[in-house]
Design a protein around this motif. Structure first.
Motif, short mmCIF file in Angstrom:
data_model
loop_
_atom_site.label_atom_id
_atom_site.label_comp_id
_atom_site.label_asym_id
_atom_site.label_seq_id
_atom_site.Cartn_x
_atom_site.Cartn_y
_atom_site.Cartn_z
N ARG A 206 0.82 -1.22 0.00
CA ARG A 206 0.00 0.00 0.00
C ARG A 206 0.86 1.27 0.00
N GLY A 207 1.90 1.24 -0.81
CA GLY A 207 2.74 2.42 -0.97
C GLY A 207 3.75 2.64 0.14
N ARG A 208 3.82 1.72 1.10
CA ARG A 208 4.78 1.83 2.19
C ARG A 208 5.68 0.59 2.20
N TRP A 209 6.92 0.78 2.68
CA TRP A 209 7.87 -0.33 2.71
C TRP A 209 7.98 -0.91 4.12
N TRP A 210 8.11 -2.24 4.15
CA TRP A 210 8.16 -2.97 5.42
C TRP A 210 9.28 -4.01 5.37
N TRP A 211 9.74 -4.40 6.54
CA TRP A 211 10.72 -5.49 6.65
C TRP A 211 10.07 -6.60 7.47
N ARG A 212 9.89 -7.75 6.84
CA ARG A 212 9.31 -8.91 7.54
C ARG A 212 10.42 -9.66 8.25
N VAL A 213 10.35 -9.63 9.57
CA VAL A 213 11.41 -10.20 10.42
C VAL A 213 10.92 -11.50 11.04
N ALA A 220 7.09 -10.78 12.26
CA ALA A 220 6.45 -9.46 12.40
C ALA A 220 6.98 -8.54 11.32
N ASP A 221 6.19 -7.52 10.98
CA ASP A 221 6.58 -6.53 9.97
C ASP A 221 7.01 -5.24 10.66
N ILE A 222 8.22 -4.77 10.33
CA ILE A 222 8.77 -3.54 10.89
C ILE A 222 8.68 -2.45 9.82
N PRO A 223 8.21 -1.25 10.19
CA PRO A 223 8.16 -0.16 9.20
C PRO A 223 9.56 0.20 8.70
N VAL A 224 9.69 0.41 7.40
CA VAL A 224 10.94 0.89 6.80
C VAL A 224 10.71 2.36 6.45
N SER A 225 11.34 3.24 7.22
CA SER A 225 11.17 4.67 7.00
C SER A 225 11.84 5.09 5.70
N LEU A 244 15.85 -0.99 -5.62
CA LEU A 244 14.91 -1.57 -4.67
C LEU A 244 14.88 -3.09 -4.76
N PRO A 245 14.62 -3.75 -3.65
CA PRO A 245 14.55 -5.22 -3.66
C PRO A 245 13.37 -5.72 -4.48
N THR A 246 13.48 -6.95 -4.94
CA THR A 246 12.39 -7.57 -5.67
C THR A 246 11.83 -8.73 -4.85
#
Length: 359
Positions: A206-213, A220-225, A244-246
């Motif tokens: 949804r237009g925001r980046w996250w890191w799934r840890v 859990a998903d951490i916000p990527v600022s 950007l990652p794929t």
């Protein structure tokens, strides 16, 4: 190394040696990699110590437990047991980097008590010598605040900006260090979580980046600022990767120094720890006391605590910070809310002195 043992007929596990019994216990933690590594380390140390004495898990008595406590406080002979931090496969690897603190010894005993409890309940061992006596509860001491104040963090950032760039290898080390500190500080991740991750774990939603840890408390998903995403793009550009990652990308999130093959190999959490310690030592060398002493103690986990403290100072709610750091209890997060202590202190200023009587 094979550690012989006699397996009781009523045992609920299939184990024909101490090593196999320990592996059966460790298998219970296969889905918790950080716990597995910690438990495996303590179990291996204990099995090696038993082998040096010609003993087995079943032969241990309470007196042997006391012997092991003394041994952990001062492993002897030092040349056999103590060495620098090295990969397990290295010829000069040793089980210890030095004597253990009382807290580390108690941690080891808790783990070994769990091992014996498991094997006892499985019918593999007859008792648990680690649980015969509960040490007296000591008066708690204030915990060392293992985080960096703003001025200390600024000093570390200045040190990162001044890392050498006079060779291709130095540039590669600098870029990786910049990425490591950006990642750990802006995410609050544990070093084990960072060392195991791949680029494909960072995704857009949804237009925001996250890191799934996949960490200690599960997935859990951490916000990527935006700042962290920019740091990632810089690191990927250095590696010669797209910005950007794929989805599904398996490139390690933190890799060995750039190269056609090395780039596809992730670093161990021990190597990650050493990268941070080296930068902290550089920062300490450029600092005066008491900042120097603080930086000499700082490590990867300090960055996690620093992330929590700075997020709270920036106005994020306790709930948000607790979710970002994946604490099981919000009370754990509350420890980093220094503004509460400041407010308490300020409130006490309202109490004045008792008016003095006539002289």
């Amino acid at each position: 190394m094979h550690f012989p043992a006699t397996t009781p007929q009523n045992s609920l596990i299939q184990a024909n040696s101490d090593s196999e019994a320990v592996l059966a216990w460790l298998a219970e933690y296969a889905q918790r990699p950080a716990t597995l590594r910690s438990y495996r380390k303590e179990a291996e140390r204990f099995l090696l110590w038993l082998a040096s004495r010609g003993q087995t898990l079943a032969s241990i008595k309470r007196g042997d437990v006391h012997d092991y406590r003394r041994f952990l406080a001062q492993p002897h002979p030092a040349a056999q047991w103590i060495g620098p931090p090295l990969p397990r496969s290295h010829a000069q690897w040793r089980p210890f980097n030095g004597p253990l603190s009382e807290a580390s010894i108690q941690h080891a005993f808790t783990i070994l008590g769990g091992l014996y409890s498991y094997l006892n309940h499985a019918g593999h061992l007859a008792g648990n010598p680690f649980r015969l006596h509960k040490p007296p509860r000591e008066r708690s001491q204030p915990a060392l605040e293992r985080f960096l104040e703003r001025d200390a963090w600024t000093h570390v950032c200045d040190t990162l900006a001044q890392l050498p760039d006079d060779s291709a290898r130095a540039i590669a080390q600098r870029e990786r260090a910049l990425w490591v500190f950006s990642l750990l500080y802006m995410s609050g991740a544990r070093r084990s979580e960072a060392s195991q991750a791949v680029m494909g774990d960072i995704f857009e939603k949804r237009g925001r980046w996250w890191w799934r840890v996949n960490g200690k408390t599960g997935v859990a998903d951490i916000p990527v600022s935006d700042a962290l995403l920019a740091a990632l793009q810089r690191y990927r550009q250095h590696l010669g990767l797209p910005a950007l990652p794929t989805p599904g990308e398996t490139t390690p999130l933190i890799g060995k120094l750039a190269g056609s093959q090395a780039m596809q190999q992730g670093i161990s959490d021990k190597a990650l720890y050493l990268i941070v310690k080296e930068v902290m030592q550089r920062a300490a060398e450029r600092a005066e006391e008491p900042l120097r002493s603080t930086l000499q103690q700082a490590s990867t986990h300090w960055l996690r605590h620093t992330a929590a403290s700075h997020q709270l100072d920036a106005g994020l709610s306790l709930l948000m910070v607790s979710q970002n750091l994946r604490h099981r209890s919000i009370q754990t997060t509350r420890r980093y809310l220094h503004s509460e202590d400041d407010a308490r202190h300020d409130a006490m200023q309202q109490l004045g002195l008792i008016p003095p009587g006539k002289a």
